[in-house]
Design a protein around this motif. Structure first.
Motif, PDB file in Angstrom:
ATOM      1  N   LEU A   1      36.102  51.217  48.279  1.00  0.00           N
ATOM      2  CA  LEU A   1      35.996  50.327  47.113  1.00  0.00           C
ATOM      3  C   LEU A   1      34.711  50.585  46.327  1.00  0.00           C
ATOM      4  O   LEU A   1      33.997  49.660  45.940  1.00  0.00           O
ATOM      5  N   GLN A   2      34.453  51.827  46.048  1.00  0.00           N
ATOM      6  CA  GLN A   2      33.229  52.203  45.337  1.00  0.00           C
ATOM      7  C   GLN A   2      33.233  51.762  43.880  1.00  0.00           C
ATOM      8  O   GLN A   2      32.171  51.586  43.275  1.00  0.00           O
ATOM      9  N   LYS A   3      34.424  51.557  43.329  1.00  0.00           N
ATOM     10  CA  LYS A   3      34.518  51.170  41.915  1.00  0.00           C
ATOM     11  C   LYS A   3      34.758  49.672  41.713  1.00  0.00           C
ATOM     12  O   LYS A   3      34.876  49.216  40.579  1.00  0.00           O
ATOM     13  N   LEU A   4      34.813  48.922  42.807  1.00  0.00           N
ATOM     14  CA  LEU A   4      35.084  47.489  42.706  1.00  0.00           C
ATOM     15  C   LEU A   4      33.967  46.783  41.931  1.00  0.00           C
ATOM     16  O   LEU A   4      32.790  46.888  42.271  1.00  0.00           O
ATOM     17  N   LYS A   5      34.373  46.046  40.878  1.00  0.00           N
ATOM     18  CA  LYS A   5      33.405  45.329  40.049  1.00  0.00           C
ATOM     19  C   LYS A   5      33.535  43.813  40.171  1.00  0.00           C
ATOM     20  O   LYS A   5      32.558  43.092  40.048  1.00  0.00           O
ATOM     21  N   SER A   6      34.761  43.320  40.386  1.00  0.00           N
ATOM     22  CA  SER A   6      34.988  41.883  40.468  1.00  0.00           C
ATOM     23  C   SER A   6      35.758  41.547  41.740  1.00  0.00           C
ATOM     24  O   SER A   6      36.818  42.125  42.008  1.00  0.00           O
ATOM     25  N   PHE A   7      35.209  40.607  42.535  1.00  0.00           N
ATOM     26  CA  PHE A   7      35.826  40.230  43.812  1.00  0.00           C
ATOM     27  C   PHE A   7      35.868  38.712  43.896  1.00  0.00           C
ATOM     28  O   PHE A   7      34.828  38.049  43.796  1.00  0.00           O
TER      29      PHE A   7
ATOM     30  N   VAL B   1      40.341  50.746  42.482  1.00  0.00           N
ATOM     31  CA  VAL B   1      40.387  49.288  42.297  1.00  0.00           C
ATOM     32  C   VAL B   1      39.070  48.776  41.710  1.00  0.00           C
ATOM     33  O   VAL B   1      37.988  49.024  42.251  1.00  0.00           O
ATOM     34  N   THR B   2      39.186  48.020  40.611  1.00  0.00           N
ATOM     35  CA  THR B   2      38.010  47.408  39.980  1.00  0.00           C
ATOM     36  C   THR B   2      38.011  45.894  40.131  1.00  0.00           C
ATOM     37  O   THR B   2      36.951  45.272  40.103  1.00  0.00           O
ATOM     38  N   ASP B   3      39.200  45.280  40.285  1.00  0.00           N
ATOM     39  CA  ASP B   3      39.331  43.834  40.396  1.00  0.00           C
ATOM     40  C   ASP B   3      40.190  43.480  41.602  1.00  0.00           C
ATOM     41  O   ASP B   3      41.334  43.921  41.703  1.00  0.00           O
ATOM     42  N   LEU B   4      39.645  42.653  42.499  1.00  0.00           N
ATOM     43  CA  LEU B   4      40.350  42.274  43.711  1.00  0.00           C
ATOM     44  C   LEU B   4      40.270  40.763  43.897  1.00  0.00           C
ATOM     45  O   LEU B   4      39.192  40.170  43.885  1.00  0.00           O
TER      46      LEU B   4
ATOM     47  N   THR C   1      44.323  49.617  39.693  1.00  0.00           N
ATOM     48  CA  THR C   1      42.973  49.127  39.399  1.00  0.00           C
ATOM     49  C   THR C   1      42.788  47.640  39.697  1.00  0.00           C
ATOM     50  O   THR C   1      41.666  47.200  39.941  1.00  0.00           O
ATOM     51  N   LYS C   2      43.882  46.865  39.675  1.00  0.00           N
ATOM     52  CA  LYS C   2      43.767  45.428  39.904  1.00  0.00           C
ATOM     53  C   LYS C   2      44.744  44.984  40.988  1.00  0.00           C
ATOM     54  O   LYS C   2      45.927  45.320  40.939  1.00  0.00           O
ATOM     55  N   ILE C   3      44.227  44.205  41.942  1.00  0.00           N
ATOM     56  CA  ILE C   3      45.052  43.711  43.043  1.00  0.00           C
ATOM     57  C   ILE C   3      44.831  42.214  43.197  1.00  0.00           C
ATOM     58  O   ILE C   3      43.691  41.747  43.235  1.00  0.00           O
ATOM     59  N   LYS C   4      45.939  41.450  43.289  1.00  0.00           N
ATOM     60  CA  LYS C   4      45.880  40.023  43.580  1.00  0.00           C
ATOM     61  C   LYS C   4      46.871  39.715  44.684  1.00  0.00           C
ATOM     62  O   LYS C   4      48.073  39.942  44.537  1.00  0.00           O
TER      63      LYS C   4
END
Length: 355
Positions: free
Chosen positions: A59-65, A34-37, A10-13
């Motif tokens: 990335l349909q669920k991505l909320k924070s970029f 993934v929600t946070d990238l 869900t989170k990638i950095k």
């Protein structure tokens, strides 16, 4: 790795890596959960990588970029991200040297779910891009932050008659030297529901621009930070206290051109104020006494560092204010003696005192 974990990660950095456009393509295709990238300092990722990532439709669920120091963030790349991430709520762009007004506005038109937009050191963004993105963002945008963007120039654009951005509640503009009175007056009309306003380090704004912002409110201000705005005076603060004092909870006036007159107005009108910063201001013992005489003000934080005209005569006033204070900053108040500070430390035992 990402393809095998596409439904759980869900989170990638990714920071300071030698990855290429291929990695972003993989994220765009397989990052279904993934929600946070966060992408930081990726020198080998180009415009193509961001374009392919956005068009991967994964990335349909991505909320924070959040993107910092990535030269691949161009107009084309950001527009693709906007189209490919329909649920994006927060976008933070820092040191994106190749992003211009065109890309920002194109993104704003497609990002219908966006709630927060932060731009820092994006020097190709001008006043046109700033206002156009406000006008084109969806009805969910609540917060906009503009920091150290030197492309902003104070031009009177003559905004068309359009529906105001009534969703915006929080605006932060910090250290943008070109932002001045014309821009501020236009903001007052465009964003009538602002409650949290930060205009710090803006030497180009004066009472003439700040007053229209105060007078065109449909909602009352709650938090205001105008620190470092050296051309804002007692007139602006007194009118703000009169119009919005009954809702103000936090007020930062550090370095403003104010005197005791502002403190008198604050003491009279701001009964909910809990956090006040008057550091580096020309206030005196009389102003502190005015605060102490108020029976309605219940300050918890009072910062008055580098106020050279406040002396030991303010000790009775500070002791009274100290009945509710949890924090008191007296650093660089050279007219206050060490014995007076010792008395405050002894009497105000639950207050954290800096000296």
């Amino acid at each position: 790795m990402l393809s095998s974990a596409s439904f759980t990660l869900t989170k990638i950095k990714l920071q300071a890596l030698n990855i290429t456009d291929v990695s972003l393509a993989v994220i765009g295709h397989y990052g279904k959960a993934v929600t946070d990238l966060s992408l930081i300092s990726l020198p080998n990722v180009s415009e193509k990588g961001f374009w392919v990532m956005g068009n991967g439709h994964g990335l349909q669920k991505l909320k924070s970029f959040a993107v910092t120091s990535c030269r691949g963030v161009t107009d084309l790349g950001l527009e693709a991200v906007g189209k490919g991430c329909p649920n994006l709520k927060q976008l933070c762009l820092d040191k994106c040297a190749f992003l211009s007004d065109k890309g920002l506005v194109s993104f704003a038109k497609t990002a219908s779910s966006l709630e927060s937009l932060q731009l820092e050191e994006c020097h190709r963004i001008t006043q046109f891009g700033f206002f156009s993105s406000l006008l084109n963002c969806g009805a969910k945008l609540k917060a906009f932050s503009l920091v150290n963007c030197y492309g902003i120039k104070d031009l009177n654009l003559g905004l068309p008659s359009v529906l105001p951005c009534k969703s915006l509640r929080s605006l932060s503009i910090r250290n943008c030297p070109g932002f001045g009175d014309a821009s501020l007056a236009a903001l007052g009309k465009l964003c009538p529901q602002l409650q949290h306003v930060e205009l710090s380090g803006l030497h180009g704004i004066s009472d003439a621009g700040f007053l229209p912002l105060l007078e065109t409110r449909e909602a009352d201000l709650v938090k205001v930070n105008i620190s470092g705005c050296v051309n804002l005076s007692d007139k602006a603060v007194c009118i703000m206290a009169d119009l919005h004092g009954w809702t103000l909870e936090m007020l930062n006036l550090e370095g403003c051109k104010i005197s005791d007159a502002s403190l008198v107005a604050i003491a009279k009108n701001c009964q909910l104020l809990s956090d006040l910063d008057v550091s580096k201001c020309a206030i005196t013992d009389s102003g502190i006494a005015a605060l102490a005489r108020s029976n309605q003000i219940k300050l918890q934080i009072l910062s008055m560092s580098d106020c050279s005209k406040v002396s030991d005569k303010s000790m009775p006033s500070l002791l009274k204010l100290g009945q509710t204070l949890l924090g008191l900053n007296l650093q660089q108040c050279k007219a206050i003696s060490s014995s007076a500070v010792d008395l405050l430390v002894e009497q105000l035992w639950r207050c954290d005192i800096l000296f």
